[in-house]
Motif scaffolding. Structure first.
Motif, mmCIF file in Angstrom:
data_model
loop_
_atom_site.group_PDB
_atom_site.id
_atom_site.type_symbol
_atom_site.label_atom_id
_atom_site.label_comp_id
_atom_site.label_asym_id
_atom_site.label_seq_id
_atom_site.Cartn_x
_atom_site.Cartn_y
_atom_site.Cartn_z
ATOM 1 N N ALA A 9 0.867 -1.184 0.000
ATOM 2 C CA ALA A 9 0.000 0.000 0.000
ATOM 3 C C ALA A 9 0.897 1.225 0.000
ATOM 4 C CB ALA A 9 -0.907 0.007 1.229
ATOM 5 N N LEU A 10 0.646 2.141 -0.940
ATOM 6 C CA LEU A 10 1.525 3.300 -1.066
ATOM 7 C C LEU A 10 0.774 4.436 -1.759
ATOM 8 C CD1 LEU A 10 4.455 4.383 -0.706
ATOM 9 C CD2 LEU A 10 4.951 3.481 -2.984
ATOM 10 N N SER A 11 0.739 5.600 -1.098
ATOM 11 C CA SER A 11 0.179 6.818 -1.692
ATOM 12 C C SER A 11 -1.243 6.637 -2.207
ATOM 13 C CB SER A 11 1.092 7.320 -2.828
ATOM 14 O OG SER A 11 2.392 7.575 -2.349
ATOM 15 N N GLY A 12 -2.071 5.927 -1.449
ATOM 16 C CA GLY A 12 -3.465 5.760 -1.824
ATOM 17 C C GLY A 12 -3.733 4.628 -2.796
ATOM 18 N N TYR A 13 -2.692 3.944 -3.235
ATOM 19 C CA TYR A 13 -2.853 2.812 -4.141
ATOM 20 C C TYR A 13 -2.584 1.507 -3.403
ATOM 21 C CZ TYR A 13 -2.965 5.983 -8.169
ATOM 22 O OH TYR A 13 -3.318 6.957 -9.065
ATOM 23 N N TYR A 14 -3.283 0.443 -3.854
ATOM 24 C CA TYR A 14 -3.093 -0.891 -3.302
ATOM 25 C C TYR A 14 -2.619 -1.793 -4.437
ATOM 26 C CZ TYR A 14 -5.965 1.228 0.293
ATOM 27 O OH TYR A 14 -6.453 2.087 1.245
ATOM 28 N N TYR A 15 -1.528 -2.500 -4.204
ATOM 29 C CA TYR A 15 -0.949 -3.328 -5.245
ATOM 30 C C TYR A 15 -1.327 -4.785 -4.970
ATOM 31 C CZ TYR A 15 1.460 0.927 -6.475
ATOM 32 O OH TYR A 15 1.739 2.231 -6.850
ATOM 33 N N VAL A 16 -2.215 -5.319 -5.799
ATOM 34 C CA VAL A 16 -2.809 -6.632 -5.595
ATOM 35 C C VAL A 16 -2.064 -7.668 -6.432
ATOM 36 C CG1 VAL A 16 -4.917 -8.007 -5.773
ATOM 37 C CG2 VAL A 16 -5.060 -5.579 -5.149
ATOM 38 N N LYS A 48 -10.337 -5.349 -13.049
ATOM 39 C CA LYS A 48 -9.181 -4.794 -13.744
ATOM 40 C C LYS A 48 -9.663 -3.887 -14.875
ATOM 41 C CE LYS A 48 -4.692 -6.327 -15.509
ATOM 42 N NZ LYS A 48 -3.872 -7.514 -15.853
ATOM 43 N N GLU A 49 -9.065 -2.698 -14.956
ATOM 44 C CA GLU A 49 -9.405 -1.749 -16.010
ATOM 45 C C GLU A 49 -8.137 -1.401 -16.773
ATOM 46 O OE1 GLU A 49 -11.379 1.596 -14.369
ATOM 47 O OE2 GLU A 49 -13.093 0.464 -13.615
ATOM 48 N N GLY A 50 -8.133 -1.696 -18.046
ATOM 49 C CA GLY A 50 -6.926 -1.476 -18.820
ATOM 50 C C GLY A 50 -5.911 -2.560 -18.540
ATOM 51 N N ASP A 51 -4.643 -2.245 -18.801
ATOM 52 C CA ASP A 51 -3.591 -3.250 -18.673
ATOM 53 C C ASP A 51 -3.102 -3.423 -17.238
ATOM 54 O OD1 ASP A 51 -3.648 -3.764 -21.383
ATOM 55 O OD2 ASP A 51 -2.131 -2.222 -21.836
ATOM 56 N N SER A 52 -3.171 -2.355 -16.427
ATOM 57 C CA SER A 52 -2.507 -2.451 -15.123
ATOM 58 C C SER A 52 -3.269 -1.833 -13.961
ATOM 59 C CB SER A 52 -1.127 -1.794 -15.205
ATOM 60 O OG SER A 52 -1.246 -0.432 -15.569
ATOM 61 N N ASP A 53 -4.426 -1.232 -14.191
ATOM 62 C CA ASP A 53 -5.159 -0.580 -13.111
ATOM 63 C C ASP A 53 -6.438 -1.334 -12.773
ATOM 64 O OD1 ASP A 53 -3.271 1.365 -12.985
ATOM 65 O OD2 ASP A 53 -4.351 2.782 -14.258
ATOM 66 N N GLY A 54 -6.956 -1.074 -11.539
ATOM 67 C CA GLY A 54 -8.187 -1.735 -11.165
ATOM 68 C C GLY A 54 -8.801 -1.115 -9.923
ATOM 69 N N TYR A 55 -9.931 -1.681 -9.484
ATOM 70 C CA TYR A 55 -10.626 -1.234 -8.279
ATOM 71 C C TYR A 55 -10.896 -2.436 -7.375
ATOM 72 C CZ TYR A 55 -11.442 3.514 -9.914
ATOM 73 O OH TYR A 55 -11.275 4.823 -10.329
ATOM 74 N N ILE A 56 -10.652 -2.262 -6.073
ATOM 75 C CA ILE A 56 -10.965 -3.302 -5.101
ATOM 76 C C ILE A 56 -12.464 -3.254 -4.826
ATOM 77 C CG2 ILE A 56 -10.622 -4.057 -2.708
ATOM 78 C CD1 ILE A 56 -7.754 -2.973 -2.942
ATOM 79 N N MET A 57 -13.121 -4.404 -4.974
ATOM 80 C CA MET A 57 -14.572 -4.466 -4.847
ATOM 81 C C MET A 57 -15.030 -5.116 -3.544
ATOM 82 S SD MET A 57 -15.166 -3.041 -7.724
ATOM 83 C CE MET A 57 -16.931 -3.218 -7.914
ATOM 84 N N LYS A 58 -14.226 -6.034 -3.013
ATOM 85 C CA LYS A 58 -14.626 -6.769 -1.819
ATOM 86 C C LYS A 58 -13.396 -7.126 -1.004
ATOM 87 C CE LYS A 58 -16.771 -11.135 -0.339
ATOM 88 N NZ LYS A 58 -17.484 -12.371 -0.774
ATOM 89 N N ILE A 59 -13.506 -7.017 0.325
ATOM 90 C CA ILE A 59 -12.451 -7.440 1.247
ATOM 91 C C ILE A 59 -12.967 -8.662 2.001
ATOM 92 C CG2 ILE A 59 -11.007 -6.810 3.222
ATOM 93 C CD1 ILE A 59 -11.475 -3.859 2.451
ATOM 94 N N TYR A 60 -12.246 -9.758 1.939
ATOM 95 C CA TYR A 60 -12.681 -10.976 2.618
ATOM 96 C C TYR A 60 -12.392 -10.886 4.121
ATOM 97 C CZ TYR A 60 -13.738 -13.341 -1.749
ATOM 98 O OH TYR A 60 -14.320 -13.694 -2.951
ATOM 99 N N PRO A 61 -13.145 -11.628 4.939
ATOM 100 C CA PRO A 61 -12.927 -11.589 6.394
ATOM 101 C C PRO A 61 -11.473 -11.903 6.755
ATOM 102 C CG PRO A 61 -14.965 -12.758 5.893
ATOM 103 C CD PRO A 61 -14.285 -12.495 4.578
ATOM 104 N N ARG A 62 -10.974 -11.188 7.768
ATOM 105 C CA ARG A 62 -9.574 -11.313 8.180
ATOM 106 C C ARG A 62 -9.417 -12.278 9.355
ATOM 107 N NH1 ARG A 62 -9.555 -4.774 8.149
ATOM 108 N NH2 ARG A 62 -9.060 -4.468 5.927
#
Length: 293
Positions: A9-16, A48-62
């Protein structure tokens, strides 16, 4: 929609991490509305949108989550404490241990800079090491240019998600560089005016190490007890939890209650005095905590 794990996680982005690659994602606004935030270590669904970007839609239970460092689904924590520069502190170590116990994260104690100790200091430290080992904690001691360190740590980290934590300046980045030389992380010396290291790590990131994952975390000085209630503190000291089973009263806080097995163990030398003193100090801190509404 695809499933993956947040590795950085860096500068508002999450790298999945998904299918062998990292996808740069943003969190959906709905998470902010709920007061939720994705964490490194989360298993998530994303689009995933485009080649390298996307949006997180769901977080699974931790399985668990730490607030500082902000990371989820941790198996164990490698607590790195120097024995010199900065000096070893059982009080600070016990703060770390108590919070990790409360989150059911297995602590492993790693003592660095052993080569800086005098013979007398080493003798004193050995007693502390024996105390913590008796409780059941694994204690690893190491020193600069220790050629056996990788051989010792690799099987411990194998197949686990581990957090590397401790004060700044205790040798975390040096240890990571030893384990994964290609990282070439920046290290810094000790600020003698502050008595602690200068902060070198700026974000949380899970790094592949064999078949395990290791998180280097931003430097911090201590954990808070915000999520621990005073009735639960006993269970965060494993040896006190075991002794308390023989206390006369259920829910004994080991203060002035009659027939307290913990106080009895303290009197006969079975329980180290400094551990009990730290228990009392933490109990008072929790008792004095302002109510949360």
């Amino acid at each position: 929609m695809a499933q993956g794990q947040i590795r950085k996680a860096l500068s508002g982005y999450y790298y999945v991490f998904h299918d062998g690659e990292l996808v740069q994602c943003r969190g959906r606004g709905v998470f902010r509305n709920r007061g939720e935030a994705p964490l490194v270590g989360d298993i998530v669904d994303f689009t995933k949108e485009g080649d390298s970007d996307g949006y997180i839609m769901k977080i699974y239970p931790r399985n668990n989550e730490l607030v500082r460092p902000p990371i989820a689904n941790v198996d164990q924590a490698l607590l790195v404490f120097s024995v010199k520069e900065p000096d070893f502190s059982t009080l600070l170590l016990d703060r770390f241990l108590v919070v990790l116990e409360s989150f059911r994260v297995k602590p492993i104690i790693c003592l660095t800079k052993m080569d800086l100790l005098s013979d007398t200091e080493l003798d004193d430290l050995k007693q502390y090491i024996e105390d913590y080992q008796k409780i059941g904690y694994m204690v690893i001691d190491t020193y600069k240019d220790d050629e056996t360190l990788v051989e010792i740590l690799q099987p411990i980290l194998e197949g686990k998600t581990s957090v590397l934590a401790g004060q700044s300046g205790v040798g975390k980045s040096t240890l990571l560089n030893t384990l994964i030389p290609e990282l070439n992380l920046k290290t810094s010396g000790i600020s003698h005016s502050l008595g602690r290291g200068k902060h070198t790590t700026r974000h949380v990131e899970l790094i592949d190490i064999g078949n395990g994952l290791l998180a280097d975390t931003p430097g911090f000085s201590s954990f808070d007890f915000d999520t621990i209630e005073k009735e639960d503190l006993t269970h965060c000291f494993p040896e006190i939890a075991t002794l308390s089973e023989s206390c006369k009263f259920r829910g004994c806080l080991h203060l002035r209650e009659p027939k307290c097995a913990v106080k009895g163990a303290l009197d006969n030398g079975e329980l180290p005095e400094y551990r009990y003193e730290h228990y009392l100090e933490f109990l008072q801190e929790i008792t004095d905590r302002k109510p949360r509404y």
